[in-house]
Motif scaffolding. Sequence first.
Motif, mmCIF file in Angstrom:
data_model
loop_
_atom_site.group_PDB
_atom_site.id
_atom_site.type_symbol
_atom_site.label_atom_id
_atom_site.label_comp_id
_atom_site.label_asym_id
_atom_site.label_seq_id
_atom_site.Cartn_x
_atom_site.Cartn_y
_atom_site.Cartn_z
ATOM 1 N N GLU A 10 1.129 10.565 -0.063
ATOM 2 C CA GLU A 10 0.910 9.645 -1.176
ATOM 3 C C GLU A 10 2.226 9.296 -1.877
ATOM 4 N N GLU A 44 3.918 5.543 -1.887
ATOM 5 C CA GLU A 44 4.230 4.877 -3.154
ATOM 6 C C GLU A 44 5.703 4.492 -3.222
ATOM 7 N N HIS A 62 0.566 1.221 1.462
ATOM 8 C CA HIS A 62 -0.718 1.865 1.152
ATOM 9 C C HIS A 62 -0.733 3.202 1.873
ATOM 10 N N LYS A 63 -1.345 4.217 1.258
ATOM 11 C CA LYS A 63 -1.366 5.547 1.871
ATOM 12 C C LYS A 63 -2.098 5.541 3.211
ATOM 13 N N THR A 64 -3.036 4.604 3.406
ATOM 14 C CA THR A 64 -3.723 4.487 4.692
ATOM 15 C C THR A 64 -2.748 4.081 5.790
#
Length: 109
Positions: free
Chosen positions: A32, A36, A41-43
């Motif tokens: 994460e 960021e 996106h973390k996906t």
Amino acid sequence: MGRRQTQDILDLKQRFAGNLILLRSRVDLSQEETAERAGLHKTELSLLERGLRLPRLDTLVKLSGAIEIEPCALLTGMTWRLGSNAGQPGTYMQQGTFPAEPPWLPESP
């Protein structure tokens, strides 16, 4: 796409995933936090680390900035070798592993 080409791409995805996980963990960042810092996106980061996707060039640069390394560190061990006969396609090669302390890692405080 032929069977060899498909396997080559899978090998590259797995090698990139391993490089990313290793380098990210060495600077003690979570997925994460890394996503960021890279503006992703973390996906997307999860897909990259599971070897399900190869990054675009701009993503590679963003990730390297997020974990404060040179972009080439994420490509360590990946090379292209020309075919042995004229007109024969080349192949991707994986070489070696990371040294215990890669020279591109930031100094520990």
